[in-house]
Design a protein around this motif. Structure first.
Motif, PDB file in Angstrom:
ATOM      1  N   LYS A  44       7.159  40.694  18.949  1.00  0.00           N
ATOM      2  CA  LYS A  44       6.209  40.130  17.989  1.00  0.00           C
ATOM      3  C   LYS A  44       5.298  39.092  18.649  1.00  0.00           C
ATOM      4  N   LEU A  45       5.729  38.515  19.782  1.00  0.00           N
ATOM      5  CA  LEU A  45       4.936  37.510  20.464  1.00  0.00           C
ATOM      6  C   LEU A  45       3.958  38.116  21.461  1.00  0.00           C
ATOM      7  N   PHE A  46       3.998  39.448  21.646  1.00  0.00           N
ATOM      8  CA  PHE A  46       3.078  40.082  22.568  1.00  0.00           C
ATOM      9  C   PHE A  46       1.675  40.046  21.974  1.00  0.00           C
ATOM     10  N   LEU A  47       0.718  39.511  22.735  1.00  0.00           N
ATOM     11  CA  LEU A  47      -0.614  39.267  22.209  1.00  0.00           C
ATOM     12  C   LEU A  47      -1.512  40.494  22.225  1.00  0.00           C
ATOM     13  N   GLY A  48      -1.116  41.535  22.949  1.00  0.00           N
ATOM     14  CA  GLY A  48      -1.982  42.698  23.096  1.00  0.00           C
ATOM     15  C   GLY A  48      -2.774  42.597  24.390  1.00  0.00           C
ATOM     16  N   TRP A  49      -3.083  43.762  24.973  1.00  0.00           N
ATOM     17  CA  TRP A  49      -3.700  43.775  26.298  1.00  0.00           C
ATOM     18  C   TRP A  49      -5.128  43.264  26.282  1.00  0.00           C
ATOM     19  N   GLU A  50      -5.882  43.537  25.214  1.00  0.00           N
ATOM     20  CA  GLU A  50      -7.248  43.020  25.172  1.00  0.00           C
ATOM     21  C   GLU A  50      -7.259  41.494  25.129  1.00  0.00           C
ATOM     22  N   LYS A  51      -6.361  40.911  24.359  1.00  0.00           N
ATOM     23  CA  LYS A  51      -6.279  39.456  24.296  1.00  0.00           C
ATOM     24  C   LYS A  51      -5.803  38.887  25.635  1.00  0.00           C
ATOM     25  N   LEU A  52      -4.845  39.557  26.291  1.00  0.00           N
ATOM     26  CA  LEU A  52      -4.402  39.100  27.610  1.00  0.00           C
ATOM     27  C   LEU A  52      -5.554  39.136  28.602  1.00  0.00           C
ATOM     28  N   ASP A 106      -8.752  38.780  27.838  1.00  0.00           N
ATOM     29  CA  ASP A 106      -9.616  37.649  27.491  1.00  0.00           C
ATOM     30  C   ASP A 106      -9.036  36.344  28.020  1.00  0.00           C
ATOM     31  N   ILE A 107      -7.738  36.199  27.897  1.00  0.00           N
ATOM     32  CA  ILE A 107      -7.078  34.977  28.379  1.00  0.00           C
ATOM     33  C   ILE A 107      -7.222  34.868  29.896  1.00  0.00           C
ATOM     34  N   ALA A 108      -6.988  35.983  30.610  1.00  0.00           N
ATOM     35  CA  ALA A 108      -7.127  35.976  32.074  1.00  0.00           C
ATOM     36  C   ALA A 108      -8.543  35.595  32.474  1.00  0.00           C
ATOM     37  N   LEU A 109      -9.546  36.154  31.782  1.00  0.00           N
ATOM     38  CA  LEU A 109     -10.938  35.837  32.100  1.00  0.00           C
ATOM     39  C   LEU A 109     -11.238  34.368  31.819  1.00  0.00           C
ATOM     40  N   GLY A 110     -10.727  33.835  30.715  1.00  0.00           N
ATOM     41  CA  GLY A 110     -10.943  32.424  30.396  1.00  0.00           C
ATOM     42  C   GLY A 110     -10.328  31.501  31.440  1.00  0.00           C
ATOM     43  N   ILE A 111      -9.116  31.821  31.899  1.00  0.00           N
ATOM     44  CA  ILE A 111      -8.480  31.011  32.946  1.00  0.00           C
ATOM     45  C   ILE A 111      -9.312  31.061  34.223  1.00  0.00           C
ATOM     46  N   ALA A 112      -9.769  32.274  34.581  1.00  0.00           N
ATOM     47  CA  ALA A 112     -10.570  32.425  35.790  1.00  0.00           C
ATOM     48  C   ALA A 112     -11.853  31.605  35.714  1.00  0.00           C
ATOM     49  N   LYS A 113     -12.514  31.597  34.550  1.00  0.00           N
ATOM     50  CA  LYS A 113     -13.731  30.812  34.392  1.00  0.00           C
ATOM     51  C   LYS A 113     -13.430  29.315  34.471  1.00  0.00           C
ATOM     52  N   GLY A 114     -12.284  28.907  33.937  1.00  0.00           N
ATOM     53  CA  GLY A 114     -11.908  27.507  34.034  1.00  0.00           C
ATOM     54  C   GLY A 114     -11.682  27.078  35.470  1.00  0.00           C
ATOM     55  N   ILE A 115     -10.998  27.913  36.265  1.00  0.00           N
ATOM     56  CA  ILE A 115     -10.748  27.577  37.677  1.00  0.00           C
ATOM     57  C   ILE A 115     -12.052  27.602  38.458  1.00  0.00           C
ATOM     58  N   GLU A 116     -12.929  28.577  38.151  1.00  0.00           N
ATOM     59  CA  GLU A 116     -14.231  28.622  38.828  1.00  0.00           C
ATOM     60  C   GLU A 116     -15.018  27.339  38.558  1.00  0.00           C
ATOM     61  N   GLN A 161      -6.194  27.417  18.696  1.00  0.00           N
ATOM     62  CA  GLN A 161      -5.902  28.149  17.472  1.00  0.00           C
ATOM     63  C   GLN A 161      -6.389  29.594  17.524  1.00  0.00           C
ATOM     64  N   ASN A 162      -7.358  29.885  18.389  1.00  0.00           N
ATOM     65  CA  ASN A 162      -7.869  31.250  18.543  1.00  0.00           C
ATOM     66  C   ASN A 162      -7.353  31.910  19.808  1.00  0.00           C
ATOM     67  N   PHE A 163      -6.307  31.328  20.414  1.00  0.00           N
ATOM     68  CA  PHE A 163      -5.687  31.826  21.640  1.00  0.00           C
ATOM     69  C   PHE A 163      -6.663  31.830  22.815  1.00  0.00           C
ATOM     70  N   ASN A 164      -7.622  30.886  22.799  1.00  0.00           N
ATOM     71  CA  ASN A 164      -8.461  30.684  23.972  1.00  0.00           C
ATOM     72  C   ASN A 164      -7.693  29.806  24.958  1.00  0.00           C
ATOM     73  N   PRO A 165      -7.673  30.174  26.249  1.00  0.00           N
ATOM     74  CA  PRO A 165      -6.854  29.430  27.215  1.00  0.00           C
ATOM     75  C   PRO A 165      -7.545  28.162  27.687  1.00  0.00           C
ATOM     76  N   LYS A 166      -6.735  27.154  27.984  1.00  0.00           N
ATOM     77  CA  LYS A 166      -7.243  25.896  28.528  1.00  0.00           C
ATOM     78  C   LYS A 166      -6.270  25.427  29.606  1.00  0.00           C
ATOM     79  N   ILE A 167      -6.809  25.141  30.777  1.00  0.00           N
ATOM     80  CA  ILE A 167      -5.989  24.696  31.904  1.00  0.00           C
ATOM     81  C   ILE A 167      -5.612  23.235  31.678  1.00  0.00           C
ATOM     82  N   SER A 168      -4.350  22.915  31.921  1.00  0.00           N
ATOM     83  CA  SER A 168      -3.877  21.548  31.705  1.00  0.00           C
ATOM     84  C   SER A 168      -3.074  21.073  32.906  1.00  0.00           C
TER      85      SER A 168
END
Length: 605
Positions: free
Chosen positions: A383-391, A393-403, A427-434
């Motif tokens: 039930k906690l699996f977010l789905g591959w499209e969301k994963l 999006d999360i990977a791309l967001g992390i990459a943009k944050g590191i860039e 709240q929208n499952f957008n990733p943020k590096i901490s």
């Protein structure tokens, strides 16, 4: 509620009641109920606490409402029963006992005289015995029995020699009661007088005392008011108009709320924007205690401190990290404040402020409600699996944050601790590096940084952080950690035995590479071909990022382009697990990569 509605609603309700009263033919003894779902109360019954007029009910048919708004009938003598239903046409009333145990009150229950009698049950005389619990009888009285004593009801006219009462004590005898009284929670009682009322009800009329009657004679009377259809139509029209007004009012309130919410959001954004131009706010320790409500709600705990939830107002929530005073020399605090005070990016956690009050140190961040990425990729709960499209999006967001950390600031920021635990989700499952406690700053044109000790978390640390044999420490070290994170996002759904016995024989990234090189299925949980393509793309990008030598890894700008592009156009990277030019590396386990003599890289700050 607006004052206009406070006036309109009561007025409307009074008007509806007026229409209903007209529909009831101006009856001076209207039908009542103790509660909305309770039985209707009308002649021959009288609700004596609300209908003091004696002519509203027949003698002996008095009801009253309990403090819980239950309808109560008092039976002879002083036995109180709750009324479940009243069937006026058949002159039947269904009652229950307050504690579901009529046998406990049987001695006081006397129905030998009007107005109520047992329904057409077969009535018998019974003798009650208290026995040891091993007796078997169909007349066990459950509510009078307990673990040490059982109470039975035997027919009084049975031969006493035939009864199993050797270990019993006779309690008492009751007469003319039905057998259902012993274990049923409810009883059905009937009344014979006034007999005419049932006839009235069956004809669709109502019953009342005859005018000026002195001998309790009753009569039927028709509903002389407005017809029920007219009443229903009038009430429907009124309520329909009222609902229309409510809908218009609700839309107006939604508009007002939306406008206010946008103003609040703008105010919040302006509040956060202030920290883009200025340094984060410095708070006292008393401020921190007030913000966290005396550290009431704990969000988590790590090696360097404990995180609590706090708020500035009902709209602005924050996460407050209380640093352990016993850990380190304050370097992590200096790194966090010095680094994050100059960062502003959608994929990097915002620092709102800090506290440096003597030995007490705290960091105040924006609050992210969905915890860390680790929760969603390491859990066995599907039930906690977010789905591959969301994963993706999360990977791309992390990459943009590191860039952004590498290229978007005045100075390049190297994180050195990229891992799922340090990727928080809003709240929208957008990733943020901490967590920038291990971060280092360097010039953008600086090709390498010096290190005295390894930084990061085992399993995510690039090889060059440990040994000069693999190259210099640079921004490419974060690329390696991101690659391991990507493979772990894929591996969170892997179908492979990772038992203790197997871990000595398999290294998951190498297993992924071998599958892709042999053009085999990744054996991850996928819903369709689109999911399989996403998983394959993430794996290929991850393998490019974990190339053994830093110069073979792409920059984060290229990684972003790879993640944004079509996965089918990606080429397989060289095998990162093959032997290096100078050193044979055993990759059967992650830790064995480090089992060689390491040349320490000196650090000069």
């Amino acid at each position: 509620m607006d004052i206009s509605l406070r006036i309109v609603i009561p007025s409307l309700l009074l008007f509806v009641l007026f229409i209903v009263d007209i529909g009831e033919g101006h009856n001076t003894c209207p039908e009542l109920r103790c509660r909305a779902e309770g039985p209707p109360i009308r002649f021959p019954f009288r609700l004596k606490d609300r209908q003091p007029d004696q002519h509203c009910g027949y003698p002996g048919f008095d009801l009253y409402c309990s403090h819980n708004n239950d309808t109560v009938l008092e039976l002879p003598t002083s036995v109180k029963a709750f009324v479940k239903n009243i069937y006026y046409e058949s002159q039947l009333i269904v009652v229950t006992d307050s504690d579901n145990c009529f046998p406990r009150k049987i001695l006081r229950l006397n129905l030998s005289s009007p107005p109520f009698q047992f329904k057409n049950y077969y009535l018998s005389n019974y003798s009650l015995f208290s026995c040891t619990p091993d007796k078997e009888s169909p007349y066990l009285i459950s509510c009078l029995s307990n673990f040490s004593t059982s109470v039975y009801a035997f027919f009084s006219d049975d031969d006493i020699d035939d009864l199993p009462i050797l270990s019993c004590t006779k309690m008492y005898t009751v007469s003319s009661v039905p057998d259902v009284i012993w274990n049923l929670p409810s009883l059905e009682l009937t009344w014979s007088e006034p007999a005419k009322c049932g006839h009235c009800e069956r004809k669709g009329k109502k019953c009342r005392f005859q005018n000026n009657s002195t001998d309790l004679k009753t009569e039927c009377f028709p509903n002389k008011g407005i017809s029920r259809k007219i009443v229903t139509t009038a009430i429907g029209s009124i309520l329909g108009s009222f609902l229309l007004v409510l809908v218009v009012y609700a839309l107006y309130r939604v508009y007002r709320y939306d406008k206010a919410e946008k103003e609040n959001q703008a105010r919040i954004e302006k509040f956060l924007e202030d920290y883009k131009a200025f340094k984060p706010t410095r708070y006292s320790y008393n401020d921190v205690k007030r913000i966290t409500n005396q550290f009431t709600e704990k969000l988590g705990q790590g090696a360097y401190g404990t995180v609590f939830k706090g708020k500035f107002s009902n709209e602005i929530h924050v996460a407050v990290k209380i640093l352990n005073s016993s850990k380190g020399n304050g370097e992590e605090f200096i790194n966090e404040v010095g680094t994050m005070g100059r960062i502003h990016h959608v994929n990097v956690v915002r620092m709102v402020g800090f506290c440096a009050d003597g030995f007490r140190r705290a960091l105040v961040y924006e609050f992210l409600p969905n915890d860390s990425l680790e929760k969603f990729i390491s859990s066995v709960d599907s039930k906690l699996f977010l789905g591959w499209e969301k994963l993706q999006d999360i990977a791309l967001g992390i990459a943009k944050g590191i860039e952004y950390l590498h290229q978007g600031c005045d100075q390049r920021i190297l994180h050195f601790d990229i891992k799922p635990h340090n990727i928080l989700l809003d709240q929208n499952f957008n990733p943020k590096i901490s967590d920038f406690g291990l971060a280092k700053l360097c010039a953008k044109d600086q090709s390498a940084v010096s290190m005295t000790t390894a930084r990061g978390t085992m399993g995510y640390i690039a090889p060059e952080v440990f040994s000069r044999n693999f190259g210099s420490v640079s921004y490419k070290s974060d690329v390696y950690s991101f690659g391991i994170l990507l493979l772990e996002m894929v591996g969170g759904r892997k179908n492979v035995d990772v038992s203790t016995e197997n871990t000595s024989q398999i290294y998951f990234p190498e297993w992924i590479y071998n599958l892709l090189e042999q053009k085999e299925d990744l054996r991850v949980y996928v819903e369709d071909n689109g999911d399989a393509k996403i998983a394959k793309k993430l794996a290929i990008v991850g393998l490019w990022c974990i190339q053994w030598h830093p110069m073979d890894r792409p920059s984060m700008k290229v990684v972003v382009q790879m993640l944004e592009g079509e996965g089918d156009k990606l080429t397989m990277p060289p095998n990162p697990f093959a032997s290096t030019g100078t050193t044979k590396i055993n990759v059967s386990m992650p830790t064995r990569r480090l089992n060689q003599e390491l040349e320490v890289i000196l650090e000069s700050e």
